[in-house]
Design a protein around this motif. Sequence first.
Motif, PDB file in Angstrom:
ATOM      1  N   PHE A   1      42.984  32.100  49.199  1.00  0.00           N
ATOM      2  CA  PHE A   1      42.442  32.593  48.073  1.00  0.00           C
ATOM      3  C   PHE A   1      41.675  33.900  48.416  1.00  0.00           C
ATOM      4  O   PHE A   1      41.440  34.576  47.352  1.00  0.00           O
ATOM      5  CB  PHE A   1      41.279  31.558  47.537  1.00  0.00           C
ATOM      6  CG  PHE A   1      41.889  30.253  46.727  1.00  0.00           C
ATOM      7  CD1 PHE A   1      43.233  29.823  47.046  1.00  0.00           C
ATOM      8  CD2 PHE A   1      41.102  29.655  45.748  1.00  0.00           C
ATOM      9  CE1 PHE A   1      43.781  28.818  46.371  1.00  0.00           C
ATOM     10  CE2 PHE A   1      41.605  28.538  44.974  1.00  0.00           C
ATOM     11  CZ  PHE A   1      42.868  28.329  45.343  1.00  0.00           C
TER      12      PHE A   1
ATOM     13  N   PRO B   1      37.785  33.823  44.552  1.00  0.00           N
ATOM     14  CA  PRO B   1      38.758  34.544  43.837  1.00  0.00           C
ATOM     15  C   PRO B   1      39.916  33.590  43.750  1.00  0.00           C
ATOM     16  O   PRO B   1      40.151  32.457  44.614  1.00  0.00           O
ATOM     17  CB  PRO B   1      39.170  35.583  44.723  1.00  0.00           C
ATOM     18  CG  PRO B   1      38.248  35.978  45.589  1.00  0.00           C
ATOM     19  CD  PRO B   1      37.373  34.713  45.995  1.00  0.00           C
ATOM     20  N   LEU B   2      40.620  33.754  42.699  1.00  0.00           N
ATOM     21  CA  LEU B   2      42.070  33.044  42.630  1.00  0.00           C
ATOM     22  C   LEU B   2      43.282  33.886  42.932  1.00  0.00           C
ATOM     23  O   LEU B   2      43.288  35.193  42.202  1.00  0.00           O
ATOM     24  CB  LEU B   2      42.076  32.441  41.197  1.00  0.00           C
ATOM     25  CG  LEU B   2      43.504  31.727  41.202  1.00  0.00           C
ATOM     26  CD1 LEU B   2      43.315  30.163  41.804  1.00  0.00           C
ATOM     27  CD2 LEU B   2      43.883  31.307  39.835  1.00  0.00           C
TER      28      LEU B   2
ATOM     29  N   PHE C   1      36.258  30.851  36.113  1.00  0.00           N
ATOM     30  CA  PHE C   1      36.405  32.007  37.170  1.00  0.00           C
ATOM     31  C   PHE C   1      35.657  33.061  37.148  1.00  0.00           C
ATOM     32  O   PHE C   1      34.682  33.237  35.917  1.00  0.00           O
ATOM     33  CB  PHE C   1      37.946  32.315  37.153  1.00  0.00           C
ATOM     34  CG  PHE C   1      38.906  31.486  37.204  1.00  0.00           C
ATOM     35  CD1 PHE C   1      39.352  30.947  38.400  1.00  0.00           C
ATOM     36  CD2 PHE C   1      39.578  31.034  35.845  1.00  0.00           C
ATOM     37  CE1 PHE C   1      40.403  29.882  38.138  1.00  0.00           C
ATOM     38  CE2 PHE C   1      40.587  30.086  36.030  1.00  0.00           C
ATOM     39  CZ  PHE C   1      41.180  29.296  37.284  1.00  0.00           C
TER      40      PHE C   1
ATOM     41  N   ASP D   1      40.957  36.904  37.928  1.00  0.00           N
ATOM     42  CA  ASP D   1      41.329  35.474  38.301  1.00  0.00           C
ATOM     43  C   ASP D   1      41.769  34.842  37.116  1.00  0.00           C
ATOM     44  O   ASP D   1      42.856  34.123  37.231  1.00  0.00           O
ATOM     45  CB  ASP D   1      39.945  34.928  38.595  1.00  0.00           C
ATOM     46  CG  ASP D   1      39.359  35.551  39.972  1.00  0.00           C
ATOM     47  OD1 ASP D   1      40.046  36.100  40.743  1.00  0.00           O
ATOM     48  OD2 ASP D   1      37.923  35.367  39.998  1.00  0.00           O
TER      49      ASP D   1
ATOM     50  N   HIS E   1      45.490  35.692  36.760  1.00  0.00           N
ATOM     51  CA  HIS E   1      46.252  35.081  37.832  1.00  0.00           C
ATOM     52  C   HIS E   1      46.466  33.613  37.467  1.00  0.00           C
ATOM     53  O   HIS E   1      47.715  33.225  37.561  1.00  0.00           O
ATOM     54  CB  HIS E   1      45.576  35.322  39.138  1.00  0.00           C
ATOM     55  CG  HIS E   1      45.352  36.453  39.719  1.00  0.00           C
ATOM     56  ND1 HIS E   1      44.639  36.844  40.793  1.00  0.00           N
ATOM     57  CD2 HIS E   1      46.398  37.651  39.410  1.00  0.00           C
ATOM     58  CE1 HIS E   1      44.840  38.282  41.282  1.00  0.00           C
ATOM     59  NE2 HIS E   1      45.539  38.671  40.288  1.00  0.00           N
TER      60      HIS E   1
ATOM     61  N   GLY F   1      34.929  36.766  45.301  1.00  0.00           N
ATOM     62  CA  GLY F   1      34.697  36.307  44.100  1.00  0.00           C
ATOM     63  C   GLY F   1      33.888  36.975  43.014  1.00  0.00           C
ATOM     64  O   GLY F   1      34.209  37.355  41.997  1.00  0.00           O
TER      65      GLY F   1
ATOM     66  N   GLY G   1      34.574  40.949  42.784  1.00  0.00           N
ATOM     67  CA  GLY G   1      34.424  40.342  41.246  1.00  0.00           C
ATOM     68  C   GLY G   1      33.440  41.234  40.586  1.00  0.00           C
ATOM     69  O   GLY G   1      33.574  41.716  39.292  1.00  0.00           O
TER      70      GLY G   1
END
Length: 459
Positions: free
Chosen positions: A91, A159-160, A187, A192, A195, A366, A393
């Motif tokens: 991830f 994160p994704l 998210f 994210d 994705h 993230g 993020g």
Amino acid sequence: MSRLVVVSNRVADPRKSAAGGLAVALGDALNDTGGLWFGWSGRIIEPGQSEGSAPQLQRAGRVTLATVDLSREDHDSYYLGYSNGVLWPVFHYRLDLADFDAGYIAGYRRVNRLFAQKLMTLLHPDDVIWVHDYHLIPLAAELRAMGCTQRIGFFLHIPLPPPQMLAAIPQHEWLIRALFAYDLVGFQSEVDVQHFSRYVRNEADAQVLGEDRYRAFGRTTVAQAFPIGIDVDEFMRLSHAREACETYDTMREQYSRRRLLIGVDRLDYSKGIPHRVRAFRELLKHYPENRNSATLIQIASPTRESVDAYADIRQELEGLCGAINGDYGELDWMPVRYIHRTVARKRIPGLCRAADVGLVTPLRDGMNLVAKEYIAAQNPEDPGVLVLSRFAGAAEQLKEALLVNPYDVHGTAEAIQQALRMPLEERVRRHQKLLARIREHDVHWWRRRFLDTLAQAGD
């Protein structure tokens, strides 16, 4: 009012400020509803004992804390193995560090099933369940299989990755299928969500049913970005508390002739600390006016030190810091002050306030709340400058920071130089906009927006 049930890997007493901003934010909603917080106790017991025991219950004001113990085998496969040996590196875009071959997934599924079994005995029919983070992705699917019909939301704090990286995980279809057992999947960033959307459309032939709503595997879920924030007022109060003021005064006195740069991170390969230190070396090399002037204080708190990747990064970082101090240091000036231990949270606001530049340069993150804490800690009349990785993020919100590519060491050094030379008027203007944004989208806004959206998604 429905009772809120929070589920996370670990449980925190929301009455204690040391539990962190997330616990305080969730604590408000839990207190309002006489809620339940469920998770692992942190204790490891003999194999087989956890399966037969009831959850341990403890009162924290109006909130009930419910915990379960894990056996060594379950802990090592679920937590160390699959959660942090597979999901965490993938991830964070580090396929090279993922341990795909160890067979940890069985333990991961087993512990999520165990959590579901224990939690089911405590649920009320009208509860609203909020599950947190990558350790518990399949929890809702296990609950649904046991007959749970309550609204369930999930929030991913890390994160994704893009679909191609997700698809590298063995049994990735099962993992994403499990997310569709939730009514709402949250998210940190719009990236994210993109994705997720690309994966479910390309890999699972999901139908897009209007904005943010997807149908696949016989279920419909809503997926949105909910960027988490901090409690700005609480952090500002912390900034003016005794410990923070003492730290600030000490820093300003000891470094009265220096320009301070600060980095505060866990020692994790996702944080980009070696890249940051190399950028500081580039700064000293190409902008010699900063020699005998700029000092980088890098706090790297210990984490997962038994894992080889973390031992490697510690060795690399210590070598880099030693080399820079050897090449550029003077008898009365050490360019890098590297601290490999945890600094008390009450002292962090004082460090941030004393620093002319805050360096938050993860390779992937993230959100990264240190960036928002640095903004909140500043003197609005003479604020420092935030240098922020575009791969955090937080970069989606904090456009007035100096955004950098942490892999571009020379470019990051140039941004640091720009921050050190930025005029007061520009610093004030940028800080005002950043502060307004983190106030508007604070941690309480995040909690309300998620729960309001979950209520609608459940309908």
